[in-house]
Design a protein around this motif. Sequence first.
Motif, PDB file in Angstrom:
ATOM      1  N   SER A  87       0.828  -1.207   0.000  1.00  0.00           N
ATOM      2  CA  SER A  87       0.000   0.000   0.000  1.00  0.00           C
ATOM      3  C   SER A  87       0.864   1.259   0.000  1.00  0.00           C
ATOM      4  O   SER A  87       0.477   2.281  -0.581  1.00  0.00           O
ATOM      5  CB  SER A  87      -0.945  -0.004   1.205  1.00  0.00           C
ATOM      6  OG  SER A  87      -0.208  -0.104   2.415  1.00  0.00           O
ATOM      7  N   THR A  90       1.708   3.241  -3.203  1.00  0.00           N
ATOM      8  CA  THR A  90       0.724   4.094  -3.861  1.00  0.00           C
ATOM      9  C   THR A  90       1.276   5.494  -4.061  1.00  0.00           C
ATOM     10  O   THR A  90       1.740   6.139  -3.107  1.00  0.00           O
ATOM     11  CB  THR A  90      -0.568   4.159  -3.015  1.00  0.00           C
ATOM     12  OG1 THR A  90      -1.166   2.866  -2.983  1.00  0.00           O
ATOM     13  CG2 THR A  90      -1.542   5.160  -3.586  1.00  0.00           C
ATOM     14  N   THR A 123      -2.097   2.790  -7.667  1.00  0.00           N
ATOM     15  CA  THR A 123      -2.843   2.650  -6.419  1.00  0.00           C
ATOM     16  C   THR A 123      -2.820   1.193  -6.001  1.00  0.00           C
ATOM     17  O   THR A 123      -3.234   0.319  -6.760  1.00  0.00           O
ATOM     18  CB  THR A 123      -4.290   3.124  -6.578  1.00  0.00           C
ATOM     19  OG1 THR A 123      -4.303   4.480  -7.044  1.00  0.00           O
ATOM     20  CG2 THR A 123      -5.023   3.051  -5.249  1.00  0.00           C
TER      21      THR A 123
END
Length: 126
Positions: A87, A90, A123
Amino acid sequence: VQLQASGGGLVQAGGSLRLSCAASGPTSNMQAMGWFRQAPGSEREFVAAIGRRGFNTQYADSVKGRFTISRNNAKNTVALQMNSLKSEDTAIYYCASSYVRRMDIVPVTPDNYQYWGQGTKVTVSS
């Protein structure tokens, strides 16, 4: 030199994406190429870079072992293979080029890059 980045998108954590950057211009094969990224609210940071002939590379510690940069001088392209995405990867990813006199020089700071692409958004969902 003009740069066009592509390949961004939405991917789940642990997945992969491959970014590509197409360079055009009379001296594009004289340039070291780099990838940088910028997350919302953060400064632009170095990700990976490759020398003129592709023999020398540099990676940020945060992506070592997960990302691989490569280039094809015949096609004037540079790619960033991103595996095991997290994550925290991103960001908007930018390709950039730097005129370097020697083939072994691989700049890692944004100030050393003269030309920038428009960015492609990555993303990673957790």
